[in-house]
Design a protein around this motif. Sequence first.
Motif, short mmCIF file in Angstrom:
data_model
loop_
_atom_site.label_atom_id
_atom_site.label_comp_id
_atom_site.label_asym_id
_atom_site.label_seq_id
_atom_site.Cartn_x
_atom_site.Cartn_y
_atom_site.Cartn_z
N PHE A 162 52.17 19.83 42.56
CA PHE A 162 53.23 20.26 41.66
C PHE A 162 53.45 19.30 40.51
O PHE A 162 54.26 19.58 39.63
CB PHE A 162 54.55 20.38 42.43
CG PHE A 162 54.57 21.57 43.32
CD1 PHE A 162 54.20 21.46 44.64
CD2 PHE A 162 54.94 22.78 42.83
CE1 PHE A 162 54.20 22.57 45.46
CE2 PHE A 162 54.95 23.90 43.64
CZ PHE A 162 54.58 23.78 44.96
N GLY A 217 56.86 18.63 29.76
CA GLY A 217 56.10 19.80 29.35
C GLY A 217 54.65 19.80 29.78
O GLY A 217 53.88 20.67 29.41
N THR A 218 54.26 18.82 30.59
CA THR A 218 52.86 18.83 31.01
C THR A 218 52.72 18.17 32.38
O THR A 218 53.53 17.34 32.76
CB THR A 218 51.97 18.09 30.00
OG1 THR A 218 50.65 17.99 30.54
CG2 THR A 218 52.48 16.68 29.76
N TYR A 219 51.70 18.56 33.09
CA TYR A 219 51.38 17.85 34.32
C TYR A 219 50.83 16.48 33.94
O TYR A 219 50.14 16.35 32.95
CB TYR A 219 50.31 18.61 35.10
CG TYR A 219 50.85 19.84 35.76
CD1 TYR A 219 50.70 21.08 35.18
CD2 TYR A 219 51.54 19.76 36.96
CE1 TYR A 219 51.21 22.21 35.77
CE2 TYR A 219 52.06 20.87 37.56
CZ TYR A 219 51.89 22.11 36.97
OH TYR A 219 52.40 23.22 37.56
N VAL A 234 57.94 17.06 35.10
CA VAL A 234 56.98 17.96 34.47
C VAL A 234 57.67 18.89 33.48
O VAL A 234 57.20 19.10 32.36
CB VAL A 234 56.22 18.77 35.53
CG1 VAL A 234 55.29 19.75 34.87
CG2 VAL A 234 55.45 17.84 36.44
N LEU A 235 58.78 19.47 33.89
CA LEU A 235 59.46 20.40 33.00
C LEU A 235 60.01 19.67 31.78
O LEU A 235 60.09 20.23 30.70
CB LEU A 235 60.59 21.12 33.74
CG LEU A 235 60.11 22.20 34.71
CD1 LEU A 235 61.30 22.89 35.33
CD2 LEU A 235 59.23 23.20 34.00
N TYR A 246 58.66 17.90 39.86
CA TYR A 246 58.31 18.95 38.91
C TYR A 246 59.50 19.25 38.01
O TYR A 246 59.38 19.28 36.79
CB TYR A 246 57.89 20.20 39.68
CG TYR A 246 57.52 21.37 38.81
CD1 TYR A 246 58.40 22.42 38.60
CD2 TYR A 246 56.27 21.44 38.21
CE1 TYR A 246 58.04 23.50 37.81
CE2 TYR A 246 55.91 22.51 37.43
CZ TYR A 246 56.80 23.55 37.23
OH TYR A 246 56.45 24.61 36.46
N ALA A 247 60.67 19.44 38.65
CA ALA A 247 61.85 19.77 37.86
C ALA A 247 62.29 18.60 36.99
O ALA A 247 62.78 18.80 35.88
CB ALA A 247 62.99 20.20 38.79
N SER A 248 62.11 17.37 37.49
CA SER A 248 62.63 16.23 36.73
C SER A 248 61.66 15.70 35.70
O SER A 248 62.09 15.15 34.70
CB SER A 248 62.98 15.08 37.66
OG SER A 248 63.36 15.54 38.90
N LEU A 300 48.59 18.14 39.38
CA LEU A 300 47.60 19.20 39.43
C LEU A 300 46.24 18.60 39.77
O LEU A 300 46.13 17.81 40.69
CB LEU A 300 47.58 19.94 38.09
CG LEU A 300 47.38 21.44 38.17
CD1 LEU A 300 48.43 22.09 39.05
CD2 LEU A 300 47.46 22.07 36.80
N GLN A 331 48.29 13.87 31.32
CA GLN A 331 47.50 15.09 31.47
C GLN A 331 47.23 15.26 32.96
O GLN A 331 47.38 14.32 33.73
CB GLN A 331 46.20 14.98 30.71
CG GLN A 331 45.32 13.87 31.25
CD GLN A 331 44.07 13.72 30.45
OE1 GLN A 331 43.91 14.36 29.41
NE2 GLN A 331 43.18 12.88 30.90
N PRO A 332 46.83 16.46 33.38
CA PRO A 332 46.56 16.65 34.81
C PRO A 332 45.54 15.61 35.29
O PRO A 332 44.57 15.31 34.60
CB PRO A 332 45.97 18.06 34.88
CG PRO A 332 46.50 18.75 33.68
CD PRO A 332 46.65 17.71 32.64
N PRO A 369 52.04 10.07 35.69
CA PRO A 369 53.36 9.52 36.00
C PRO A 369 54.23 10.47 36.82
O PRO A 369 54.97 10.02 37.70
CB PRO A 369 53.98 9.26 34.63
CG PRO A 369 52.83 9.06 33.73
CD PRO A 369 51.77 9.96 34.24
N VAL A 387 58.49 19.31 44.32
CA VAL A 387 59.33 20.24 43.56
C VAL A 387 60.35 19.47 42.73
O VAL A 387 60.60 19.79 41.57
CB VAL A 387 60.04 21.21 44.53
CG1 VAL A 387 61.10 22.00 43.81
CG2 VAL A 387 59.04 22.14 45.16
N PHE A 388 60.92 18.43 43.34
CA PHE A 388 61.89 17.61 42.64
C PHE A 388 61.27 16.94 41.41
O PHE A 388 61.83 16.97 40.31
CB PHE A 388 62.43 16.55 43.61
CG PHE A 388 63.18 15.45 42.95
CD1 PHE A 388 62.60 14.20 42.81
CD2 PHE A 388 64.45 15.65 42.46
CE1 PHE A 388 63.29 13.17 42.20
CE2 PHE A 388 65.14 14.63 41.85
CZ PHE A 388 64.56 13.39 41.72
#
Lengths: 312, 321, 344
Positions: free
Chosen positions: A243, A162-164, A158-159, A154-156, A246, A262-263, A167, A151-152
């Motif tokens: 998260f 803008g993509t999975y 991925v968001l 993801y927030a730092s 993917l 990319q995922p 890295p 989750v961390f």
Amino acid sequence: MSPGVIPAVDRSVGQGMAVGARPVPPSLKRAPLERRALLSEALTAGAWAAAIIASVPLVSVLYMLVVRGGARLHWSVLVELPPAGFEMGGGFGNAIVGTVVMVGLGALISVPVGILCAVFLAELGPHSTLAGAVRFAAKTLTGLPSILAGVFAYASVVLVTGTYSAPAGAVALAVLMVPTVVLTAEEAMKTVSRITRDAAYGMGCTRSQVIWRIVLPTALPGILTGVMLAVARAAGETAPLLFTALFSSFWLVEHGAVKLMQPTASLAVLIYNFSGMPFENQIELAWAASLVLVMLVLFVNIVSRLLGRRRA
Amino acid sequence: MSSLEHAGPPGAVASAPSAWDFFADRAFRALATAGAYLILLLLAFILWQIGRKAWPGMRDYGVGFLTSTNWDVGRGHFGILPAIWGTLYSSFLALVIGGFFGVVMAIFLTQDFLPPRLAVVFRTTVELLAAIPSVVYGLWGIFVVVPAIRPGADWLYSHLGRIPFFGSTLSGPGLLPAALVLAIMILPTVAAVSQDALRQVPYRVKEAAYGMGATRWEAILKVMMPTALTGIFGALVLGFGRALGETMALAMLIGNSNQLSLSLFSPANTLAALLALNFPEAGPREVAVLMYAALVLLAITLLVNVAGGAIMAMAGRKAGK
Amino acid sequence: MKRTLTTLVLATGVAAFLLSTPPAGAQDRVRLTGSGASFPFPLYSAWFKSFSGTSKSVSVDYQAKGSGAGIQDFINHTVDFAASDAAMTDEEIAKVPGGVQLLPMTGGEITLAYNVAGVKGLKLPRDVYAGIFLGKVTKWSDPKIKAANPGASLPDQDITVVRRADSSGTTFVFTSHLAAISEEWKKGPGVGTTVKWPASDKFVASPKNDGVAATLRQTPGSIGYVEYAFAKFAKLEMATLQNKAGQYVAPGGKGGEEALASVKLPADLRAWLPDPEAPQAYPIATYTWLLLYKKNADPKKAAALRELVDYCLTEGQKVSSQMGYIPLPENIASAVKKAAANVQ
């Protein structure tokens, strides 16, 4: 200590004793039935029993892994792409590549940082308040649930990007690996003897040279244990990758270009996906993937031990 | 070259550091300090990220969140007392079992009970088990552990059901299977790190103990272990941390039930499993509550580490260190 | 020292190479990424893989992580499309600037699978199976079950109920149905992706459809709700349920299609069927949706998405029932095709 008294050279010491009583010299004969020896033998038996008891579940897991995974282990499985739904055959080549890349990147981030931090804790400021705080932080981080690392990240990452991506997965894994590396490396460095260090100082080394040339090489086996444990754990974690990276049914390299943003497939997520599907083909592949994962870690383990031994 | 370069007699092995050496020294030390700060910052950053999301949950539910046993998403009632209980119960149980066997394994593998080659093979096998994915441990638990302990559990329930620990039937996932699998999961970590700690004790120390007439186990228990104690304790800390945070395997084995029970056989819940099972489908209000639960878990890890450190300090003082 | 330096330099070089962006023109394939519901995952993975195989320019990836997580991804724009068993609520739709196009792609049935030795083709009346899940009916030898199954030899065994441990769309659909047929359920546990199940030792939880299936297989005297494909491929016995019209309908036949067809889809294509009325309808069925952005930044991606939807509605439907899902009825499929044009 042993029954009996160590005979004093000067018999006049025995003044206070009763007349005629002589100190008994200790028996040096092997006495296996003596209480303490019996106790030791009993404990040895106990240790053997405990080792066997502990081995039963370990063997059971490995057995299940080898039997179920081995049934499906062919060369094709290592180079093909994952099958879907009702498809037969297929493999998880891209997942192997993905795991290697993400765990590798994660190690690239966490191992240097972890060792540097451990250097600080063991050498540069072991009793400072900063060291106390950092040790505390590392111990607390060992309890971080893997899903939170995901989750961390993801927030730092991925968001922000803008993509999975691979890295992002590597960052999540690094967060999980760092505490183990720090704590084991620190312990390993603390055991290097003072004498060796002082000798190096005496030869005119700076503190860094002492660390680089004496402490780190001597502590290397211990540090490697920590790194191997961290890598092993990271390779098997699913939740953080769900998260951040993917999954993908395609190769990382397409048309000669490597696209990391990319995922990305990974063995752990593949096992998670496939073990939960109702199709026999996928379930078999999940077991084969588990076996391949364990063998991969074994391989890295052996290679690192060999390299570590040569340096020392 | 500094004038100190050849301060000693010509041809001496020792020499004072050069200017580059000084610079490299400073740079390296700065890097190491930066590394230390980075760890601290990482924890702070994670706490901030989680805290930010948890704030609405904390604001709405307050301390009652920690003592309520009611988890009803539809009506907005949340309480994590059963999860806290389950986390502590399962992790302690796992630590006792896995820690004990892990340390015993470490002693077994380093104190010449096996020929050295065999010991290396054993050791590598045990370390390998740390690489097995959580999901596989979960599957092993479901397919092997639960059926294996079911007869024993039923016997215990029917004969000793009065004792609260055995007070319910094992209908599948539950606390005991979860704790057992967790113990197996942390055993490799504890064993590997303890082995390193034991191996660091110089052999001379053991020889000295033998010289004083100690039996094999007296040498191990009274001399080797106390010397390696900080390392072994570190191993236990790592193992316990892993047990507290273990997610996937426990999600499959703990049963996700919000009951508070002493019984080893009844289903329970842990904070990490709660998070894993509910997070993917959670709406925004539930996410805040789950992040609150995550903070509680981190707080528990912190508290346990503090307690552990205090125990170590007391033991150290008693031993006259 | 030198060796470590060289390895460091090499490592940085490799890393730089890996992270470098490929030259423009090397990417001729459009990559679509989606995430969301695990209910249709087996079917979607089959569809997307064969579509990527036949298409000359599009590759599609889908990861199952739960409807809620998929919706979150969708709102955060980290995926190109999402999938959900629970469609989207109005407030979730409002968070997406440009609008959302919901497209039902397929449907699935939720079965009550059970494990009772020697009992096949168990019939369960409405009040009975509601009672089982409320914890009111506790033994297989209960007179109500006996009355509905005169020929079966039901043992005097406790009923163990297997429910989902994780929050899921399957639970949402099942509890919606139970709330529609039982007032007591509605007032009690209610509807949701997780609900407060009756506090009883006989209620066991397992994560995900396959976890429930595995627990059912291993626990004698158990009953649980599982998605049809999982029950079918795990070779579990499935109960025949009584629908609103009073008929007993078995899962896996035409009952699912009847259920789906009995609902009139509104303009935004969100419809629920908690208690279908058609005489031969299977009582517990649901649509599952693909979520697409009405306004896509990249027109190539929008075209690719429309191509994908078209494939799923034509070729894809042909494999649905063999994989355990319900093919879309004709009228619904054409409505969806028309709505797909909104994806720009």
